[in-house]
Scaffold this motif. Structure first.
Motif, PDB file in Angstrom:
ATOM      1  N   PRO A  10       1.012  -1.088  -0.031  1.00 15.63           N
ATOM      2  CA  PRO A  10       0.036   0.032  -0.178  1.00 15.63           C
ATOM      3  C   PRO A  10       0.775   1.384   0.156  1.00 15.63           C
ATOM      4  CG  PRO A  10      -0.057  -1.143   2.329  1.00 15.63           C
ATOM      5  CD  PRO A  10       0.575  -1.996   1.286  1.00 15.63           C
ATOM      6  N   ALA A  11       0.265   2.259  -0.322  1.00 16.53           N
ATOM      7  CA  ALA A  11       1.053   3.724  -0.651  1.00 16.53           C
ATOM      8  C   ALA A  11       1.608   4.034   0.714  1.00 16.53           C
ATOM      9  CB  ALA A  11       0.041   4.584  -1.069  1.00 16.53           C
ATOM     10  N   ASP A  12       1.221   3.833   1.857  1.00 20.95           N
ATOM     11  CA  ASP A  12       1.784   4.535   3.135  1.00 20.95           C
ATOM     12  C   ASP A  12       3.067   3.599   3.376  1.00 20.95           C
ATOM     13  OD1 ASP A  12      -0.035   2.398   3.756  1.00 20.95           O
ATOM     14  OD2 ASP A  12       0.345   2.847   6.000  1.00 20.95           O
ATOM     15  N   VAL A  13       3.159   2.308   3.158  1.00 19.58           N
ATOM     16  CA  VAL A  13       4.213   1.302   3.365  1.00 19.58           C
ATOM     17  C   VAL A  13       5.317   1.880   2.160  1.00 19.58           C
ATOM     18  CG1 VAL A  13       5.073  -0.984   3.285  1.00 19.58           C
ATOM     19  CG2 VAL A  13       3.060  -0.378   4.319  1.00 19.58           C
ATOM     20  N   VAL A  14       4.706   2.111   1.040  1.00 21.71           N
ATOM     21  CA  VAL A  14       5.911   2.435  -0.003  1.00 21.71           C
ATOM     22  C   VAL A  14       6.402   3.958   0.468  1.00 21.71           C
ATOM     23  CG1 VAL A  14       5.915   3.403  -2.498  1.00 21.71           C
ATOM     24  CG2 VAL A  14       4.999   1.474  -1.958  1.00 21.71           C
ATOM     25  N   GLY A  15       5.739   4.826   1.172  1.00 18.31           N
ATOM     26  CA  GLY A  15       6.188   5.931   1.792  1.00 18.31           C
ATOM     27  C   GLY A  15       7.231   5.571   2.727  1.00 18.31           C
ATOM     28  N   GLU A  16       7.044   4.658   3.667  1.00 19.86           N
ATOM     29  CA  GLU A  16       7.975   4.193   4.677  1.00 19.86           C
ATOM     30  C   GLU A  16       9.173   3.819   4.071  1.00 19.86           C
ATOM     31  OE1 GLU A  16       6.529   1.741   7.775  1.00 19.86           O
ATOM     32  OE2 GLU A  16       4.445   2.396   7.299  1.00 19.86           O
ATOM     33  N   LEU A  17       9.055   2.942   3.039  1.00 21.49           N
ATOM     34  CA  LEU A  17      10.200   2.551   2.293  1.00 21.49           C
ATOM     35  C   LEU A  17      11.112   3.690   1.591  1.00 21.49           C
ATOM     36  CD1 LEU A  17      12.085   0.228   1.597  1.00 21.49           C
ATOM     37  CD2 LEU A  17      10.632  -0.295  -0.423  1.00 21.49           C
ATOM     38  N   ALA A  18      10.138   4.393   1.083  1.00 14.32           N
ATOM     39  CA  ALA A  18      10.968   5.764   0.372  1.00 14.32           C
ATOM     40  C   ALA A  18      11.938   6.432   1.337  1.00 14.32           C
ATOM     41  CB  ALA A  18      10.130   6.450  -0.170  1.00 14.32           C
ATOM     42  N   GLY A  19      11.489   6.554   2.745  1.00 16.27           N
ATOM     43  CA  GLY A  19      12.209   7.515   3.602  1.00 16.27           C
ATOM     44  C   GLY A  19      13.695   6.661   3.740  1.00 16.27           C
ATOM     45  N   ALA A  20      13.578   5.365   4.014  1.00 17.30           N
ATOM     46  CA  ALA A  20      14.690   4.485   3.994  1.00 17.30           C
ATOM     47  C   ALA A  20      15.609   4.429   2.830  1.00 17.30           C
ATOM     48  CB  ALA A  20      14.514   2.778   4.457  1.00 17.30           C
ATOM     49  N   VAL A  21      15.195   4.384   1.822  1.00 12.84           N
ATOM     50  CA  VAL A  21      15.855   4.203   0.403  1.00 12.84           C
ATOM     51  C   VAL A  21      16.546   5.670   0.404  1.00 12.84           C
ATOM     52  CG1 VAL A  21      15.604   4.256  -2.094  1.00 12.84           C
ATOM     53  CG2 VAL A  21      14.695   2.584  -0.548  1.00 12.84           C
ATOM     54  N   ASP A  22      15.898   6.823   0.733  1.00 10.80           N
ATOM     55  CA  ASP A  22      16.342   8.093   0.588  1.00 10.80           C
ATOM     56  C   ASP A  22      17.564   8.353   1.415  1.00 10.80           C
ATOM     57  OD1 ASP A  22      14.410   9.011  -1.201  1.00 10.80           O
ATOM     58  OD2 ASP A  22      13.411  10.079   0.412  1.00 10.80           O
ATOM     59  N   ARG A  23      17.656   7.561   2.696  1.00  6.24           N
ATOM     60  CA  ARG A  23      18.894   7.576   3.612  1.00  6.24           C
ATOM     61  C   ARG A  23      20.158   6.754   2.778  1.00  6.24           C
ATOM     62  NH1 ARG A  23      14.611   7.526   7.167  1.00  6.24           N
ATOM     63  NH2 ARG A  23      14.793   5.235   7.334  1.00  6.24           N
ATOM     64  N   LEU A  24      19.771   5.755   2.036  1.00  8.47           N
ATOM     65  CA  LEU A  24      20.532   5.028   1.454  1.00  8.47           C
ATOM     66  C   LEU A  24      21.317   5.543   0.279  1.00  8.47           C
ATOM     67  CD1 LEU A  24      18.557   1.422   0.900  1.00  8.47           C
ATOM     68  CD2 LEU A  24      20.620   2.132   2.651  1.00  8.47           C
ATOM     69  N   ARG A  25      20.484   6.477  -0.581  1.00  8.96           N
ATOM     70  CA  ARG A  25      20.709   7.206  -1.670  1.00  8.96           C
ATOM     71  C   ARG A  25      21.944   8.366  -1.174  1.00  8.96           C
ATOM     72  NH1 ARG A  25      15.987   7.647  -6.216  1.00  8.96           N
ATOM     73  NH2 ARG A  25      18.062   8.735  -6.972  1.00  8.96           N
ATOM     74  N   ARG A  26      21.884   8.685  -0.058  1.00 10.35           N
ATOM     75  CA  ARG A  26      22.721   9.424   0.499  1.00 10.35           C
ATOM     76  C   ARG A  26      24.085   9.137   0.948  1.00 10.35           C
ATOM     77  NH1 ARG A  26      18.060  11.953   2.541  1.00 10.35           N
ATOM     78  NH2 ARG A  26      18.351  11.093   4.704  1.00 10.35           N
ATOM     79  N   MET A  27      24.202   7.985   0.870  1.00 11.34           N
ATOM     80  CA  MET A  27      25.502   7.165   1.277  1.00 11.34           C
ATOM     81  C   MET A  27      26.722   7.274   0.340  1.00 11.34           C
ATOM     82  SD  MET A  27      23.957   3.750   2.666  1.00 11.34           S
ATOM     83  CE  MET A  27      25.495   2.946   3.264  1.00 11.34           C
ATOM     84  N   PRO A  28      27.811   7.126   0.570  1.00  7.16           N
ATOM     85  CA  PRO A  28      28.821   7.360  -0.242  1.00  7.16           C
ATOM     86  C   PRO A  28      28.636   6.500  -1.344  1.00  7.16           C
ATOM     87  CG  PRO A  28      29.902   7.506   1.921  1.00  7.16           C
ATOM     88  CD  PRO A  28      28.369   7.019   2.133  1.00  7.16           C
ATOM     89  N   ASP A  29      29.193   6.761  -2.661  1.00  8.26           N
ATOM     90  CA  ASP A  29      29.131   5.969  -3.714  1.00  8.26           C
ATOM     91  C   ASP A  29      27.767   5.223  -4.106  1.00  8.26           C
ATOM     92  OD1 ASP A  29      31.680   6.097  -4.004  1.00  8.26           O
ATOM     93  OD2 ASP A  29      32.028   4.393  -2.463  1.00  8.26           O
ATOM     94  N   ALA A  30      26.625   6.033  -3.674  1.00  2.00           N
ATOM     95  CA  ALA A  30      25.220   5.590  -3.758  1.00  2.00           C
ATOM     96  C   ALA A  30      24.908   6.077  -5.338  1.00  2.00           C
ATOM     97  CB  ALA A  30      24.238   6.408  -3.119  1.00  2.00           C
ATOM     98  N   ASP A  31      25.491   7.012  -6.009  1.00  4.33           N
ATOM     99  CA  ASP A  31      25.142   7.171  -7.542  1.00  4.33           C
ATOM    100  C   ASP A  31      25.743   6.223  -8.433  1.00  4.33           C
ATOM    101  OD1 ASP A  31      28.028   7.758  -6.900  1.00  4.33           O
ATOM    102  OD2 ASP A  31      28.275   9.785  -8.012  1.00  4.33           O
ATOM    103  N   GLY A  32      26.708   4.961  -7.878  1.00  2.00           N
ATOM    104  CA  GLY A  32      27.109   4.167  -8.676  1.00  2.00           C
ATOM    105  C   GLY A  32      26.117   3.076  -8.858  1.00  2.00           C
ATOM    106  N   LEU A  33      24.695   3.338  -8.379  1.00  2.24           N
ATOM    107  CA  LEU A  33      23.630   2.251  -8.343  1.00  2.24           C
ATOM    108  C   LEU A  33      22.600   2.973  -8.900  1.00  2.24           C
ATOM    109  CD1 LEU A  33      23.655   1.007  -4.428  1.00  2.24           C
ATOM    110  CD2 LEU A  33      24.520  -0.280  -6.574  1.00  2.24           C
ATOM    111  N   ARG A  34      21.800   2.317  -9.763  1.00  3.10           N
ATOM    112  CA  ARG A  34      20.522   2.660 -10.526  1.00  3.10           C
ATOM    113  C   ARG A  34      19.263   2.264  -9.575  1.00  3.10           C
ATOM    114  NH1 ARG A  34      22.202  -0.864 -14.341  1.00  3.10           N
ATOM    115  NH2 ARG A  34      20.002  -1.883 -14.284  1.00  3.10           N
TER     116      ARG A  34
END
Length: 190
Positions: A10-34
């Motif tokens: 559901p949309a709210d669970v996707v939103g929770e995951l999006a918050g976690a993924v945003d943190r992952l995307r700010r990690m070093p070398d995250a731009d090396g992943l698609r």
């Protein structure tokens, strides 16, 4: 049509995951992943590949029966892992994983009975892909952060048949587009 059977959070669970993924995307070398986008977040139960239009009605009927025979069950997005030495980074699942595996087995059996070539059967591993890489990448720091993540638990109440429209523009980073072509309620009410 390029099709697969899936459970859609559901949309709210996707939103929770999006918050976690945003943190992952700010990690070093995250731009090396698609990184995959929210519209693509799902648990694939069975991937069918290209399915002839004439087979879709029989497949749909069999998936409807599979959904009807499967009771609703509890699920949460939780934890994570990787496939192929970092080629795929994924969020895992928690809850009634036996029911999820059963639904995946039924979705695969529905395709086989409808005449969709499925290849060798593999034990189902619940995963929701959040990033990919063309090369081997050390994703252990990302997996460690995902290990701490757990969404709220929801009740899975439907099985979806999803069409995957692959990118055609040639624009780097373009994501596939997913279109739900049918949904069936789980359980006797279905």
């Amino acid at each position: 049509m390029r099709l697969f059977a899936a459970v859609l959070p559901p949309a709210d669970v996707v939103g929770e995951l999006a918050g976690a993924v945003d943190r992952l995307r700010r990690m070093p070398d995250a731009d090396g992943l698609r990184w995959t986008g929210r519209p693509g977040w799902h648990y694939t139960l069975a991937f069918y590949g290209e399915v002839e239009d004439g087979v879709v009605p029989d497949l749909s009927e069999r998936l409807a029966r599979a959904a009807h025979r499967t009771a609703p069950f509890a699920l949460a997005v939780a934890g994570g892992g990787q496939f192929g030495h970092g080629r795929a980074l994924w969020a895992g699942a928690d809850g009634d994983l036996a029911a999820l595996r059963l639904l995946a087995d039924r979705a695969e059996a529905a395709a086989r009975k409808a005449g969709v070539p499925m290849g060798a059967h593999r034990r189902y591993q619940a995963h929701l892909t959040v990033a990919r890489s063309r090369e081997a990448v050390d994703v252990r720091p990302y997996v460690a952060l995902l290990a701490e993540f757990a969404s709220r638990t929801w009740t899975v109440e439907e099985l979806a048949l999803v069409r995957s429209n692959l990118p055609t523009s040639g624009v780097p980073g373009e994501q596939p587009r997913y279109e739900v072509v049918a949904r069936w309620a789980l359980g006797a009410a279905g």
